[in-house]
Design an enzyme around this catalytic site. Structure first.
Site, PDB file in Angstrom:
ATOM      1  N   GLU A   1       9.632   0.171  -1.777  1.00 39.00           N
ATOM      2  CA  GLU A   1       8.269  -0.302  -1.532  1.00 39.00           C
ATOM      3  C   GLU A   1       7.457  -0.194  -2.844  1.00 39.00           C
ATOM      4  OE1 GLU A   1       6.467   2.464   1.157  1.00 39.00           O
ATOM      5  OE2 GLU A   1       4.726   1.201   1.595  1.00 39.00           O
TER       6      GLU A   1
ATOM      7  N   LYS B   1       3.522  -5.641   5.139  1.00 37.52           N
ATOM      8  CA  LYS B   1       3.761  -4.432   5.952  1.00 37.52           C
ATOM      9  C   LYS B   1       2.852  -4.391   7.179  1.00 37.52           C
ATOM     10  CE  LYS B   1       4.061   0.624   5.258  1.00 37.52           C
ATOM     11  NZ  LYS B   1       3.950   1.687   4.242  1.00 37.52           N
TER      12      LYS B   1
ATOM     13  N   CYS C   1       8.883   0.559   4.811  1.00 43.02           N
ATOM     14  CA  CYS C   1       8.641   1.984   5.009  1.00 43.02           C
ATOM     15  C   CYS C   1       8.199   2.368   6.423  1.00 43.02           C
ATOM     16  CB  CYS C   1       7.679   2.498   3.939  1.00 43.02           C
ATOM     17  SG  CYS C   1       7.957   4.254   3.606  1.00 43.02           S
TER      18      CYS C   1
ATOM     19  N   VAL D   1       7.880   9.832   2.396  1.00 43.63           N
ATOM     20  CA  VAL D   1       7.418  11.184   2.061  1.00 43.63           C
ATOM     21  C   VAL D   1       7.772  12.185   3.155  1.00 43.63           C
ATOM     22  CG1 VAL D   1       5.595  10.477   0.491  1.00 43.63           C
ATOM     23  CG2 VAL D   1       5.098  10.621   2.924  1.00 43.63           C
ATOM     24  N   MET D   2       8.015  11.717   4.373  1.00 46.60           N
ATOM     25  CA  MET D   2       8.433  12.618   5.454  1.00 46.60           C
ATOM     26  C   MET D   2       9.966  12.606   5.527  1.00 46.60           C
ATOM     27  SD  MET D   2       5.592  12.167   8.433  1.00 46.60           S
ATOM     28  CE  MET D   2       5.984  10.520   8.922  1.00 46.60           C
TER      29      MET D   2
END
Ligand code: ACM
Length: 261
Positions: free
Chosen positions: A38, A108, A141, A168-169
């Site tokens: 991304e 997105k 994402c 990020v998770m």
């Protein structure tokens, strides 16, 4: 069909450095399709539209031309996230280009956290595009956490979910195994690595890009820190058989009258 991902460390605000790295890492890639992260030309952690403006591109011009050039040079399709500007609005977009100059743009659908402050929510809807003998589904994402994204693309006929990510998770890579199984499709998650800090926002991205098959097997997987291109041979047609047992069809057996959400 040989499919892969390019996992790397895009540098925030450093477009030339990012494009040079993409160009170098894709040299002689010997693939039919590569999925990149991304926002991979610009970096992720923007705090204002003024910061975004110089890194943004229309759906024709600098960034689409760059990806078309690499796709033609390497004779491969590419799927990559980039910062799109249309009028006054910025979109967290994904471009699919093939070696013949064709392009598709997906914006997105599900914005994550502070993206809601700076991006317009995607308005293209989900996209499935035929390339060679495969139907490619586009997602970005955080679309992963809504099973509706993968389901919609799969019902539209996607064999391969092309998932550009800045994760990020730590849950998504596991969830994509389930997305594969519940839709009987391949998934390619091209994630980024590294950290970014911009004012009060500090993020570390999880890498571990992967390719899963319709039974949820991980075919290849990167680690959390490496910059790497990985690829594998797959047969997209395997994804088209939705019979899970001789009496169970993944889509036709749904009881929509009980979960028409
Ligand atoms: C994300 O959607 N970049 C987590």
């Amino acid at each position: 069909m040989r499919v892969g991902f390019l996992q790397f460390y895009p540098k925030l605000f450093h477009e030339k450095q990012n494009l040079d790295k993409i160009s170098l890492m894709l040299q002689n890639c010997n693939t039919d399709l590569v999925v990149l992260p991304e926002l991979c030309t610009s970096g992720y952690s923007f705090k204002s539209k003024a910061e975004m403006e110089p890194l943004s591109s229309a759906d024709s011009g600098r960034i689409p031309d760059f990806f078309k050039h690499i796709a033609e040079r390497e004779e491969t399709a590419l799927v990559a996230g980039f910062l799109e500007k249309d009028g006054e609005l910025f979109y967290n977009s994904q471009i699919l280009v093939d070696p013949f100059g064709n392009q598709t743009i997906y914006r997105k659908t599900h914005l994550f956290l502070n993206e809601k402050d700076i991006f317009a929510p995607g308005n293209t809807g989900f996209k499935v595009v035929k390339y060679k003998n495969a139907f490619l589904g586009l997602m970005v994402c955080f679309d992963w956490i809504f099973p509706e994204s993968a389901r919609t693309l799969s019902i539209m006929g996607a064999d391969i979910l092309c998932h550009s990510a800045n994760l990020v998770m730590p849950f998504c890579q596991k969830a994509m195994i389930t997305r594969s199984i519940e839709n009987h499709v391949y998934t390619i998650t091209g994630n980024r690595i590294g950290s970014e800090k911009n004012r009060d926002q500090a993020l570390t991205f999880t890498g571990m890009s992967q390719i899963t098959d319709p039974q949820g097997n991980i075919l290849v997987k990167a680690d959390q820190t490496e910059e790497v291109l990985m690829s594998v041979d797959i047969d997209p047609e395997i994804a088209r058989n939705k019979m899970i047992t001789e009496k169970n069809h993944l889509f036709e057996d749904r009881r929509k009258e009980f979960y028409d959400l």
